[in-house]
Design a protein around this motif. Structure first.
Motif, PDB file in Angstrom:
ATOM      1  N   ILE A  58       0.976  -1.167   0.052  1.00 18.66           N
ATOM      2  CA  ILE A  58       0.147   0.017  -0.141  1.00 18.66           C
ATOM      3  C   ILE A  58       0.775   1.096  -0.163  1.00 18.66           C
ATOM      4  N   ASP A  59       1.811   1.312   0.835  1.00 19.79           N
ATOM      5  CA  ASP A  59       2.819   2.403   0.918  1.00 19.79           C
ATOM      6  C   ASP A  59       3.538   2.597  -0.299  1.00 19.79           C
ATOM      7  N   ALA A  60       3.920   1.441  -1.171  1.00 20.00           N
ATOM      8  CA  ALA A  60       4.496   1.833  -2.298  1.00 20.00           C
ATOM      9  C   ALA A  60       3.549   2.303  -3.379  1.00 20.00           C
ATOM     10  N   PHE A  61       2.489   1.855  -3.450  1.00 23.36           N
ATOM     11  CA  PHE A  61       1.486   2.336  -4.242  1.00 23.36           C
ATOM     12  C   PHE A  61       1.132   3.766  -4.141  1.00 23.36           C
ATOM     13  N   CYS A  62       0.884   4.260  -2.990  1.00 20.92           N
ATOM     14  CA  CYS A  62       0.532   5.693  -2.639  1.00 20.92           C
ATOM     15  C   CYS A  62       1.804   6.554  -3.062  1.00 20.92           C
ATOM     16  N   LYS A  63       3.251   5.834  -2.609  1.00 18.05           N
ATOM     17  CA  LYS A  63       4.226   6.895  -3.330  1.00 18.05           C
ATOM     18  C   LYS A  63       4.537   6.913  -4.571  1.00 18.05           C
ATOM     19  N   ILE A  64       4.413   5.911  -5.191  1.00 19.09           N
ATOM     20  CA  ILE A  64       4.447   5.861  -6.824  1.00 19.09           C
ATOM     21  C   ILE A  64       3.527   6.936  -7.398  1.00 19.09           C
ATOM     22  N   VAL A  65       2.177   6.773  -7.034  1.00 16.77           N
ATOM     23  CA  VAL A  65       1.167   7.757  -7.424  1.00 16.77           C
ATOM     24  C   VAL A  65       1.646   9.158  -7.253  1.00 16.77           C
ATOM     25  N   ARG A  66       1.846   9.344  -5.995  1.00 14.41           N
ATOM     26  CA  ARG A  66       2.003  10.809  -5.463  1.00 14.41           C
ATOM     27  C   ARG A  66       3.213  11.491  -6.309  1.00 14.41           C
ATOM     28  N   ALA A  67       4.436  10.505  -6.445  1.00 18.51           N
ATOM     29  CA  ALA A  67       5.629  11.241  -7.189  1.00 18.51           C
ATOM     30  C   ALA A  67       5.677  10.896  -8.631  1.00 18.51           C
ATOM     31  N   GLU A  68       4.940   9.939  -9.123  1.00 18.50           N
ATOM     32  CA  GLU A  68       5.104   9.724 -10.554  1.00 18.50           C
ATOM     33  C   GLU A  68       3.807   9.565 -11.524  1.00 18.50           C
ATOM     34  N   GLY A  69       2.966   9.748 -10.470  1.00 20.96           N
ATOM     35  CA  GLY A  69       1.355   9.813 -11.270  1.00 20.96           C
ATOM     36  C   GLY A  69       0.945   8.578 -11.505  1.00 20.96           C
ATOM     37  N   VAL A  70      -0.353   8.248 -11.918  1.00 21.55           N
ATOM     38  CA  VAL A  70      -0.867   6.949 -12.473  1.00 21.55           C
ATOM     39  C   VAL A  70      -0.031   6.076 -13.446  1.00 21.55           C
ATOM     40  N   LYS A  71       0.782   6.985 -14.392  1.00 15.24           N
ATOM     41  CA  LYS A  71       1.218   6.503 -15.377  1.00 15.24           C
ATOM     42  C   LYS A  71       2.753   5.767 -14.721  1.00 15.24           C
ATOM     43  N   GLY A  72       3.274   6.223 -13.618  1.00 17.89           N
ATOM     44  CA  GLY A  72       4.276   5.460 -13.083  1.00 17.89           C
ATOM     45  C   GLY A  72       4.105   3.985 -12.723  1.00 17.89           C
ATOM     46  N   LEU A  73       2.644   3.775 -12.586  1.00 20.04           N
ATOM     47  CA  LEU A  73       2.424   2.449 -12.258  1.00 20.04           C
ATOM     48  C   LEU A  73       2.708   1.420 -13.568  1.00 20.04           C
ATOM     49  N   TYR A  74       2.729   2.128 -14.543  1.00 22.22           N
ATOM     50  CA  TYR A  74       2.634   1.513 -16.091  1.00 22.22           C
ATOM     51  C   TYR A  74       4.233   1.603 -16.764  1.00 22.22           C
ATOM     52  N   ARG A  75       5.159   1.888 -15.999  1.00 26.53           N
ATOM     53  CA  ARG A  75       6.407   2.105 -16.710  1.00 26.53           C
ATOM     54  C   ARG A  75       6.787   0.636 -17.314  1.00 26.53           C
ATOM     55  N   GLY A  76       7.308   0.687 -18.501  1.00 28.44           N
ATOM     56  CA  GLY A  76       7.569  -0.529 -19.411  1.00 28.44           C
ATOM     57  C   GLY A  76       6.565  -1.318 -19.837  1.00 28.44           C
ATOM     58  N   PHE A  77       5.254  -0.838 -19.614  1.00 28.59           N
ATOM     59  CA  PHE A  77       4.062  -1.574 -20.002  1.00 28.59           C
ATOM     60  C   PHE A  77       4.057  -1.723 -21.368  1.00 28.59           C
ATOM     61  N   MET A  78       4.315  -1.145 -22.429  1.00 31.93           N
ATOM     62  CA  MET A  78       4.305  -1.045 -23.711  1.00 31.93           C
ATOM     63  C   MET A  78       5.284  -2.335 -24.241  1.00 31.93           C
ATOM     64  N   VAL A  79       6.520  -2.280 -23.455  1.00 32.13           N
ATOM     65  CA  VAL A  79       7.365  -3.371 -23.749  1.00 32.13           C
ATOM     66  C   VAL A  79       6.790  -4.769 -23.403  1.00 32.13           C
ATOM     67  N   ASN A  80       6.239  -4.796 -22.153  1.00 30.82           N
ATOM     68  CA  ASN A  80       5.625  -5.980 -21.713  1.00 30.82           C
ATOM     69  C   ASN A  80       4.536  -6.543 -22.520  1.00 30.82           C
ATOM     70  N   THR A  81       3.834  -5.849 -23.142  1.00 31.09           N
ATOM     71  CA  THR A  81       2.891  -6.262 -24.143  1.00 31.09           C
ATOM     72  C   THR A  81       3.202  -7.506 -24.981  1.00 31.09           C
TER      73      THR A  81
END
Length: 315
Positions: A58-81
């Protein structure tokens, strides 16, 4: 007395292959998009030393969204597809091996174990290079200091670097430092993680589905029971294989070469609890994955059933 009933399993020879693969790509993509944030969080938790950056999922989720925005949760996603390819290879291998083993054994658990392990072997051979790149992209941002490779910073006043540009930077750095073998770093660790995970998941999935079927009312839909069995099997498999998954993540992200050495260092630095790092995130990721995968996969097989067999099946 309630009569025992079995959940029917649609086998490979029962399927219309064109429908199966067409709908299968859409299903796999949906699953990837749903669980990717949890996969990213799990990777960062596993690679960090102790609780240097995050105190938990939960802490990681909150910190990532706060510092990097929702798009921070999808770093590398296009490659992962690109793992869509391995997803289709996994499904095909599982069904074909299961069919082959059926000629030697009628034991469903044995067929599932062998087919699941074989499918994972094929899929990981395709997935590992994609994982190596996407994991490095996952670690950019807050986790950048935990990895050997960094995306080149943009020049003052320049527009945000496009995803393909970041990917190109990472690929070039991996190749410059490690050569082609760098893209298969952690391959053995991945096999030691995912082959057991897959081999454990399928037998437990069928086991839990049958047990739930025996306990449920006779009018309870089989798909609902299968949807419940999936997360139970996923939690079981995740718990059993998590120690190796932690080692795999560190080998791939930190560039280590020794699986045993990484394991020993982890135990020495963080003790037994180091083996559980990222487990909650992994279970959180695997639960919706299992539900979506089971419902999607079983529905996919039903809509892909050959027309002449539809009336002979009862759900």
């Amino acid at each position: 007395m309630q009569q025992k009933r079995n959940i029917q399993i649609i086998e490979w020879e029962d399927l219309d292959k064109r429908k199966f693969y067409s709908f299968g790509v859409f299903m796999t993509m949906t699953i990837r998009a749903t669980v990717y944030p949890a996969t990213l969080i799990r990777t960062r938790l596993q690679v960090q030393k102790g609780k240097a950056l995050y105190n938990g999922t939960i802490d990681a989720f909150c910190k990532i969204v706060r510092a990097e925005g929702v798009k921070g949760l999808y770093r590398g996603f296009m490659v992962n597809t690109l793992t869509l390819i391995s997803g289709q290879a996994y499904i095909t291998t599982y069904e074909l091996v299961r069919k082959y083993v059926s000629t030697y054994s009628s034991n469903n658990a044995f067929k599932s174990l062998v087919a699941g392990g074989s499918a994972s072997l094929v899929a990981q051979s395709i997935t590992v290079p994609i994982d190596v790149i996407s994991q490095q992209l996952m670690m950019q941002g807050q986790g950048g200091h935990l990895t050997r490779f960094r995306v080149k910073p943009k020049l003052p006043g320049a527009k945000h670097k496009a995803t393909f540009g970041q990917t190109r930077d990472i690929i070039a750095q991996i190749f410059a430092v490690d050569g082609l073998r760098g893209f298969y770093r952690g391959y053995m660790a991945s096999l030691l993680t995912y082959i057991p995970n897959s081999a454990v998941w399928w037998p437990f999935y069928h086991f839990y589905a049958e047990q739930l079927s025996n306990m449920a009312p006779s009018n309870c839909p089989h798909l609902l029971l299968q949807a419940m069995a999936g997360p139970l099997a996923a939690a079981t498999a995740s718990t059993v294989t998590n120690p190796m998954d932690v080692v795999r993540a560190r080998v791939q992200v930190e560039g280590r070469t020794s699986i045993i050495g990484t394991f020993k260092q982890l135990i020495a630095e963080e003790g037994f609890w180091g083996m559980t790092k990222g487990l909650s995130a992994r279970i959180i990721a695997s639960t919706p994955t299992a539900i979506v995968m089971v419902v999607g996969y079983e529905t996919l097989k039903r809509v892909s059933l050959r027309p002449e067999l539809v009336d002979s099946r009862h759900w």
